[in-house]
Design an enzyme around this catalytic site. Structure first.
Site, PDB file in Angstrom:
ATOM      1  N   SER A   1       2.147  -3.335 -12.155  1.00 26.21           N
ATOM      2  CA  SER A   1       3.347  -4.174 -12.283  1.00 26.21           C
ATOM      3  C   SER A   1       4.645  -3.390 -12.145  1.00 26.21           C
ATOM      4  O   SER A   1       5.617  -3.665 -12.849  1.00 26.21           O
ATOM      5  CB  SER A   1       3.298  -4.961 -13.596  1.00 26.21           C
ATOM      6  OG  SER A   1       2.155  -5.795 -13.639  1.00 26.21           O
TER       7      SER A   1
ATOM      8  N   GLY B   1       1.425  -3.537  -6.097  1.00 23.36           N
ATOM      9  CA  GLY B   1       0.705  -4.708  -5.615  1.00 23.36           C
ATOM     10  C   GLY B   1       1.662  -5.863  -5.361  1.00 23.36           C
ATOM     11  O   GLY B   1       2.280  -5.969  -4.301  1.00 23.36           O
TER      12      GLY B   1
ATOM     13  N   GLY C   1      -1.313  -6.510 -11.985  1.00 22.94           N
ATOM     14  CA  GLY C   1      -1.184  -7.933 -11.699  1.00 22.94           C
ATOM     15  C   GLY C   1      -0.929  -8.794 -12.920  1.00 22.94           C
ATOM     16  O   GLY C   1      -1.029 -10.017 -12.852  1.00 22.94           O
TER      17      GLY C   1
ATOM     18  N   GLU D   1      -9.913  -3.153  -8.890  1.00 21.99           N
ATOM     19  CA  GLU D   1     -10.529  -4.420  -8.456  1.00 21.99           C
ATOM     20  C   GLU D   1     -11.841  -4.156  -7.718  1.00 21.99           C
ATOM     21  O   GLU D   1     -12.765  -4.970  -7.774  1.00 21.99           O
ATOM     22  CB  GLU D   1      -9.522  -5.213  -7.601  1.00 21.99           C
ATOM     23  CG  GLU D   1      -8.409  -5.781  -8.478  1.00 21.99           C
ATOM     24  CD  GLU D   1      -7.098  -6.068  -7.769  1.00 21.99           C
ATOM     25  OE1 GLU D   1      -7.051  -6.066  -6.528  1.00 21.99           O
ATOM     26  OE2 GLU D   1      -6.090  -6.269  -8.486  1.00 21.99           O
TER      27      GLU D   1
ATOM     28  N   ASN E   1       0.339  -2.285  -1.875  1.00 23.63           N
ATOM     29  CA  ASN E   1      -1.055  -2.717  -1.722  1.00 23.63           C
ATOM     30  C   ASN E   1      -1.040  -4.235  -1.604  1.00 23.63           C
ATOM     31  O   ASN E   1      -0.822  -4.930  -2.586  1.00 23.63           O
ATOM     32  CB  ASN E   1      -1.866  -2.278  -2.952  1.00 23.63           C
ATOM     33  CG  ASN E   1      -3.270  -2.867  -2.948  1.00 23.63           C
ATOM     34  OD1 ASN E   1      -3.753  -3.333  -1.912  1.00 23.63           O
ATOM     35  ND2 ASN E   1      -3.931  -2.853  -4.098  1.00 23.63           N
ATOM     36  N   TRP E   2      -1.258  -4.698  -0.388  1.00 21.46           N
ATOM     37  CA  TRP E   2      -1.161  -6.147  -0.155  1.00 21.46           C
ATOM     38  C   TRP E   2      -2.375  -6.915  -0.661  1.00 21.46           C
ATOM     39  O   TRP E   2      -2.374  -8.129  -0.676  1.00 21.46           O
ATOM     40  CB  TRP E   2      -0.979  -6.402   1.342  1.00 21.46           C
ATOM     41  CG  TRP E   2       0.461  -6.352   1.781  1.00 21.46           C
ATOM     42  CD1 TRP E   2       1.548  -6.047   1.011  1.00 21.46           C
ATOM     43  CD2 TRP E   2       0.962  -6.643   3.090  1.00 21.46           C
ATOM     44  NE1 TRP E   2       2.698  -6.130   1.764  1.00 21.46           N
ATOM     45  CE2 TRP E   2       2.368  -6.493   3.041  1.00 21.46           C
ATOM     46  CE3 TRP E   2       0.367  -7.007   4.298  1.00 21.46           C
ATOM     47  CZ2 TRP E   2       3.173  -6.706   4.167  1.00 21.46           C
ATOM     48  CZ3 TRP E   2       1.177  -7.211   5.410  1.00 21.46           C
ATOM     49  CH2 TRP E   2       2.571  -7.068   5.342  1.00 21.46           C
ATOM     50  N   LYS E   3      -3.424  -6.199  -1.008  1.00 22.01           N
ATOM     51  CA  LYS E   3      -4.681  -6.874  -1.410  1.00 22.01           C
ATOM     52  C   LYS E   3      -5.064  -7.881  -0.321  1.00 22.01           C
ATOM     53  O   LYS E   3      -4.871  -7.597   0.854  1.00 22.01           O
ATOM     54  CB  LYS E   3      -4.529  -7.514  -2.789  1.00 22.01           C
ATOM     55  CG  LYS E   3      -3.895  -6.546  -3.795  1.00 22.01           C
ATOM     56  CD  LYS E   3      -4.017  -6.991  -5.205  1.00 22.01           C
ATOM     57  CE  LYS E   3      -3.220  -6.042  -6.093  1.00 22.01           C
ATOM     58  NZ  LYS E   3      -3.551  -6.147  -7.491  1.00 22.01           N
TER      59      LYS E   3
ATOM     60  N   GLU F   1      -3.412   3.934 -12.724  1.00 20.05           N
ATOM     61  CA  GLU F   1      -3.216   2.491 -12.787  1.00 20.05           C
ATOM     62  C   GLU F   1      -3.945   1.921 -13.997  1.00 20.05           C
ATOM     63  O   GLU F   1      -5.150   1.608 -13.909  1.00 20.05           O
ATOM     64  CB  GLU F   1      -3.777   1.839 -11.518  1.00 20.05           C
ATOM     65  CG  GLU F   1      -3.105   2.272 -10.244  1.00 20.05           C
ATOM     66  CD  GLU F   1      -3.110   1.143  -9.223  1.00 20.05           C
ATOM     67  OE1 GLU F   1      -2.020   0.698  -8.856  1.00 20.05           O
ATOM     68  OE2 GLU F   1      -4.197   0.677  -8.854  1.00 20.05           O
TER      69      GLU F   1
ATOM     70  N   HIS G   1      -9.944   1.534  -6.338  1.00 20.46           N
ATOM     71  CA  HIS G   1      -9.046   0.572  -7.006  1.00 20.46           C
ATOM     72  C   HIS G   1      -9.829  -0.175  -8.087  1.00 20.46           C
ATOM     73  O   HIS G   1     -11.020  -0.464  -7.913  1.00 20.46           O
ATOM     74  CB  HIS G   1      -8.473  -0.404  -5.974  1.00 20.46           C
ATOM     75  CG  HIS G   1      -7.343  -1.226  -6.514  1.00 20.46           C
ATOM     76  ND1 HIS G   1      -7.548  -2.338  -7.295  1.00 20.46           N
ATOM     77  CD2 HIS G   1      -6.003  -1.067  -6.422  1.00 20.46           C
ATOM     78  CE1 HIS G   1      -6.365  -2.846  -7.637  1.00 20.46           C
ATOM     79  NE2 HIS G   1      -5.414  -2.091  -7.126  1.00 20.46           N
TER      80      HIS G   1
HETATM   81  C1  PEP Z   1      -2.284  -2.634  -7.557  1.00 18.16           C
HETATM   82  O1  PEP Z   1      -2.852  -3.546  -6.982  1.00 18.16           O
HETATM   83  O2  PEP Z   1      -2.640  -1.464  -7.368  1.00 18.16           O
HETATM   84  C2  PEP Z   1      -1.169  -2.949  -8.443  1.00 18.16           C
HETATM   85  C3  PEP Z   1      -0.595  -1.977  -9.112  1.00 18.16           C
HETATM   86  O3  PEP Z   1      -0.823  -4.254  -8.514  1.00 18.16           O
HETATM   87  P1  PEP Z   1       0.468  -4.843  -9.286  1.00 18.16           P
HETATM   88  O4  PEP Z   1       1.658  -4.039  -8.858  1.00 18.16           O
HETATM   89  O5  PEP Z   1       0.558  -6.273  -8.835  1.00 18.16           O
HETATM   90  O6  PEP Z   1       0.219  -4.711 -10.749  1.00 18.16           O
END
Ligand code: PEP
Length: 283
Positions: free
Chosen positions: A244, A265, A205, A129, A24-26, A199, A127
């Protein structure tokens, strides 16, 4: 399940689900940067072909030789350009959101059918976010899920608890509640293709990761809930962990019986890290 792919094969030892590693590049990378990144990633992915063997089919038909599915959820602006590079390859694309509406006067929104037409296979829905910064609730997420199914996308439905909710002992209730609401009214036929991403919000993040045991416990609870809402598909639906995930913890997380992959992410921005996680999934 589409006629092109079997994510789960029954065996005498129970179903074996094909792992999914989805980045997931956001809101990172310019479309032009994504072009060179993708070319180099595809070349590296080629070198993994054959890793772990593969007797199964893949939804994008380019994954033969890789023992897992690989996808990248990218900004809408990147989809078309990247799709030209990834067509027929082992790398599938996804959007990070879709509109809850099919079409119409919704300025700034992007419909699931548009995303599909640009070459996406997957759509991330719900998600944390989006939930936190755009006030998305379970009812809206349910609509986005329905729109994704209608458009022929595979939704990656994100659920997860906050730190406060976990500390209060409410994590499972929260996650199962999100799942229950998101799946309300979804037909069993449509839901065959679903992916659920567990998640924990406090792990996204932050560099913090759920322990493999905690992540497994929650993913098992998610599967129990799926068994009550979608009994025909609970064994086949892929449940991935996000929060993470990185090369140093991927092997242990991916070894858990109810964790069928990762939503990644930060680590998906670095080619080598993402590749290393794909490698971990093909062990
Ligand atoms: C995500 O954005 O879904 C995510 C899991 O991010 P990260 O791996 O950076 O925690």
């Amino acid at each position: 399940m589409t006629d092109r792919q079997t994510a789960s094969d029954s065996s005498p030892n129970g179903p074996s689900r094909r792992p999914l590693i989805a980045g997931n590049w956001k809101m990172h990378k310019l479309p032009s940067e994504a072009q060179s990144w993708t070319r180099e990633f595809l070349a590296a992915l080629e070198t993994l072909s054959g890793a772990g063997g593969d007797s199964g089919d893949n939804r994008d038909s380019g994954n033969r030789g890789l023992a897992c599915d690989v996808a990248l959820a990218v900004p809408f602006t990147h989809l078309l350009g990247m799709a030209r590079l990834t067509f027929g390859s082992a790398l599938a694309l996804g959007s990070q959101d879709v509109s809850a509406h099919e079409q119409g006067a919704y300025t700034g929104e992007v419909a699931a059918a548009m995303v599909k037409d640009c070459g996406a296979t997957y759509a991330v829905v719900g998600h944390s976010e989006r939930r936190a910064y755009h006030a998305e609730d379970d009812a809206l997420i349910n609509q986005k899920l329905v729109r994704s199914f209608e458009a022929g996308l595979v939704p990656i439905l994100c659920v997860g608890e906050t730190r406060e909710q976990r500390d209060a002992g409410d994590a499972e209730e929260v996650v199962i509640g999100q799942l229950h609401e998101a799946l309300a009214g979804v037909s069993s036929q449509a839901a065959a293709d679903l992916v659920v991403a567990y998640e924990p919000v406090w792990a996204i993040g932050t560099g913090l990761t759920a322990t493999a045991a905690d992540a497994q416990d929650m993913c098992a609870a998610v599967r129990r809930q799926l068994a009550s809402q979608l009994p025909e598909h609970a064994d086949a639906i892929r449940i991935v962990y996000g929060g993470s995930m990185k090369p140093s913890n991927a092997v242990e997380l991916l070894a858990q019986p109810d964790i069928d992959g990762g939503l990644i992410g930060g680590a998906s921005l670095a080619r080598d890290d993402l590749l290393e996680i794909v490698r971990a999934a093909t062990r």
